[in-house]
Design an enzyme around this catalytic site. Structure first.
Site, PDB file in Angstrom:
ATOM      1  N   CYS A 175      64.428  22.495   6.616  1.00 39.94           N
ATOM      2  CA  CYS A 175      65.013  22.257   5.291  1.00 39.94           C
ATOM      3  C   CYS A 175      63.981  22.196   4.176  1.00 39.94           C
ATOM      4  O   CYS A 175      64.364  22.114   3.000  1.00 39.94           O
ATOM      5  CB  CYS A 175      65.844  20.975   5.310  1.00 39.94           C
ATOM      6  SG  CYS A 175      67.227  21.056   6.465  1.00 39.94           S
ATOM      7  N   HIS A 315      65.682  14.652  -2.455  1.00 40.67           N
ATOM      8  CA  HIS A 315      66.276  15.410  -1.351  1.00 40.67           C
ATOM      9  C   HIS A 315      67.753  15.030  -1.251  1.00 40.67           C
ATOM     10  O   HIS A 315      68.609  15.899  -1.134  1.00 40.67           O
ATOM     11  CB  HIS A 315      65.535  15.093  -0.052  1.00 40.67           C
ATOM     12  CG  HIS A 315      66.025  15.900   1.112  1.00 40.67           C
ATOM     13  ND1 HIS A 315      65.828  17.255   1.194  1.00 40.67           N
ATOM     14  CD2 HIS A 315      66.712  15.537   2.237  1.00 40.67           C
ATOM     15  CE1 HIS A 315      66.363  17.709   2.331  1.00 40.67           C
ATOM     16  NE2 HIS A 315      66.910  16.694   2.968  1.00 40.67           N
ATOM     17  N   GLU A 326      63.764   8.158   1.561  1.00 39.12           N
ATOM     18  CA  GLU A 326      63.099   8.667   0.365  1.00 39.12           C
ATOM     19  C   GLU A 326      63.071   7.649  -0.767  1.00 39.12           C
ATOM     20  O   GLU A 326      62.161   7.679  -1.598  1.00 39.12           O
ATOM     21  CB  GLU A 326      63.690   9.992  -0.091  1.00 39.12           C
ATOM     22  CG  GLU A 326      65.065   9.992  -0.624  1.00 39.12           C
ATOM     23  CD  GLU A 326      65.416  11.376  -1.177  1.00 39.12           C
ATOM     24  OE1 GLU A 326      64.526  12.059  -1.724  1.00 39.12           O
ATOM     25  OE2 GLU A 326      66.578  11.765  -1.054  1.00 39.12           O
ATOM     26  N   LYS A 347      72.480  18.067  -4.421  1.00 40.37           N
ATOM     27  CA  LYS A 347      73.276  18.350  -3.216  1.00 40.37           C
ATOM     28  C   LYS A 347      74.664  17.742  -3.312  1.00 40.37           C
ATOM     29  O   LYS A 347      75.589  18.187  -2.642  1.00 40.37           O
ATOM     30  CB  LYS A 347      72.555  17.832  -1.971  1.00 40.37           C
ATOM     31  CG  LYS A 347      71.280  18.584  -1.614  1.00 40.37           C
ATOM     32  CD  LYS A 347      70.677  18.061  -0.314  1.00 40.37           C
ATOM     33  CE  LYS A 347      69.380  18.768   0.040  1.00 40.37           C
ATOM     34  NZ  LYS A 347      68.265  18.398  -0.857  1.00 40.37           N
ATOM     35  N   HIS A 352      74.130  21.231   0.953  1.00 38.41           N
ATOM     36  CA  HIS A 352      72.795  21.380   1.545  1.00 38.41           C
ATOM     37  C   HIS A 352      72.707  22.742   2.222  1.00 38.41           C
ATOM     38  O   HIS A 352      73.254  22.956   3.299  1.00 38.41           O
ATOM     39  CB  HIS A 352      72.577  20.274   2.570  1.00 38.41           C
ATOM     40  CG  HIS A 352      71.159  20.159   3.053  1.00 38.41           C
ATOM     41  ND1 HIS A 352      70.231  21.166   2.923  1.00 38.41           N
ATOM     42  CD2 HIS A 352      70.511  19.147   3.701  1.00 38.41           C
ATOM     43  CE1 HIS A 352      69.086  20.790   3.453  1.00 38.41           C
ATOM     44  NE2 HIS A 352      69.225  19.571   3.925  1.00 38.41           N
ATOM     45  N   PHE A 411      64.194  18.718   9.344  1.00 36.96           N
ATOM     46  CA  PHE A 411      64.134  18.496  10.784  1.00 36.96           C
ATOM     47  C   PHE A 411      62.780  18.967  11.306  1.00 36.96           C
ATOM     48  O   PHE A 411      62.256  19.992  10.886  1.00 36.96           O
ATOM     49  CB  PHE A 411      65.238  19.272  11.494  1.00 36.96           C
ATOM     50  CG  PHE A 411      66.607  18.658  11.380  1.00 36.96           C
ATOM     51  CD1 PHE A 411      66.801  17.438  10.764  1.00 36.96           C
ATOM     52  CD2 PHE A 411      67.717  19.303  11.906  1.00 36.96           C
ATOM     53  CE1 PHE A 411      68.056  16.876  10.664  1.00 36.96           C
ATOM     54  CE2 PHE A 411      68.981  18.745  11.824  1.00 36.96           C
ATOM     55  CZ  PHE A 411      69.162  17.533  11.196  1.00 36.96           C
TER      56      PHE A 411
END
Length: 428
Positions: A175, A315, A326, A347, A352, A411
């Site tokens: 990502c 994010h 975060e 997002k 996403h 990931f």
């Protein structure tokens, strides 16, 4: 204050944008969606999603013919490849790069997490008789199936479209692929390997196999009765991501090269860094240490202090684990100033899109700088008390932003950060 940008011998600036995103195709439609705080998440229409736990996504309303692709291009290219071609054409036109550019100094750095997965899955279904046959029958595959299993084919398509003869590379880092691809392009410009880089990312992950994988992880939200409100980063009752799709292509150019040709410089990439947590394939450490280190390193490269940052593009995936991670990382890296900086997640509106989202978020940051408006975090009607920063809930906020930080997690433990600034045309 923002540091002396002249300390870098070569500076990387953004001179062109092309966007394919949920809510509208093209940079103008993309910004209208974000600035209006409008969500583009809805029930999945690209395939029958009834058997799945999560049945909502942020789809792109995309017609290849309407977007200028020939029947041959539409037949040959995966959806991700089609997105990339449309985005690169807009970016090149927007940048005004002339045919006189030295093609040997023109390169490509394109990100993608899962490549041409749409067509790859379709071809596997065909050659395996819907998964029944272990030994597949190659006679039922189209003759151009090979590019579907090689992510590098996407960069090849972009290079051909832009007639690039310089360095061409794919960055596939989950990502954070989009952020990392642009970061790599910037590094090639700064070190003198290229004068102009066509960069960004593309992904079209809305396929049955991708949805099944995220279902198995329980990473996607089951809030199917409220598609528009499905993705709710930093909300008290958030419960998973909403998948999306799309592409962004940027023209990143060496500053003097851009100035000589009279280019419209949209923003400057001041600093970029990435780190890994070496912790877990899908898990995140709650202290956010490795993301904080990436932020610090990007700020140091940019010669920017925490107090100079005026907006953080989060994010903000909409999972409890990510939001806490975060939030901790931003506090750790920016200190007390973190509480004074607006931070939001797009997002919440466009989902996403895996490897593409980091590049799409860079485009959002450039437009934030250019328009003086911070996009909101949609659906944030009740903030999680553990997420105690300013997440710009529901409504866009007019505010001058000369220095922006964008961050991403992926990931595998990937953590990336980039600092962008308004073009400093006086510093040479």
């Amino acid at each position: 204050m923002r540091g002396a940008v002249t300390s870098r011998a070569r500076r990387a600036v953004i001179t062109g944008l092309g966007v394919v995103a949920p809510g509208g195709i093209g940079t103008k439609a993309f910004w209208e969606t974000l600035s209006a705080g409008r969500t583009a998440t809805r029930p999945i229409t690209l395939f029958d999603a009834e058997p799945f736990r999560c049945r909502i996504a942020a789809e792109v309303d995309f017609d290849p013919a309407r977007e200028g692709l020939s029947p041959k291009e539409a037949r040959r290219l995966d959806r991700a490849g089609q997105f990339a071609l449309v985005a690169v054409r807009e970016a090149l036109a927007d940048s005004g790069i002339a045919d006189t550019v030295d093609r040997t100094r023109l390169g490509v750095s394109l990100g993608s997490a899962i490549g041409s997965s749409t067509r790859m899955e379709e071809e596997y279904v065909a050659v395996s008789d819907r998964g029944r046959d272990w030994l597949v029958d190659h006679r039922f595959a189209v003759p151009y199936s090979y590019p579907y299993i090689t992510v590098s084919s996407l960069a090849t398509e972009v290079a051909w479209a832009a007639r690039c003869e310089g360095p061409v590379v794919v960055v596939s880092a989950g990502c954070t692929s989009g952020l990392d691809a642009v970061g790599h392009a910037v590094q090639l410009v700064e070190d003198g390997t290229a004068d102009v880089m066509i960069t960004g990312a593309t992904d079209a992950p809305l396929t049955p196999i991708t949805l099944a994988c995220f279902d198995a992880l329980k990473a996607t939200t089951p809030r199917n009765d409220d598609p528009a409100g499905g993705c709710r980063p930093f909300h008290r009752d958030r419960n998973g991501i909403v998948l999306g799709e799309g592409a962004t292509v940027l023209v990143v150019e060496e500053y003097e090269h851009a100035r000589r040709r009279g280019a419209d410089i949209r923003a400057e990439v001041l600093g970029y860094a990435n780190r890994a947590n070496a912790y877990h394939m899908t898990g995140l450490r709650p202290d956010g240490l490795e993301l904080a280190e990436a932020i610090r390193a990007a700020l140091a490269k940019a010669e920017v202090s925490p107090s100079d940052v005026q907006y953080v593009n989060a994010h903000g995936s909409g999972t409890r684990q990510n939001d806490l991670h975060e939030t901790s990382a931003v506090k750790r890296a920016l200190g007390a100033h973190a509480y004074d900086i607006p931070m939001s997640s797009i997002k919440s509106m466009i989902g996403h899109s895996l490897g593409a989202i980091g590049a799409i978020e860079i485009a959002a940051c450039v437009l934030t700088i250019r328009n003086g408006v911070i996009p909101p975090t949609a659906n944030l009607t009740e903030q999680d008390p553990q997420c105690d920063l300013d997440y710009v809930p529901l409504v866009a906020r007019p505010q001058r932003t000369d220095t922006v930080l964008t961050i991403g997690s992926g990931f595998g433990g990937f953590q990336s950060a980039m600092v962008l600034g308004a073009a400093d045309l006086e510093a040479a």
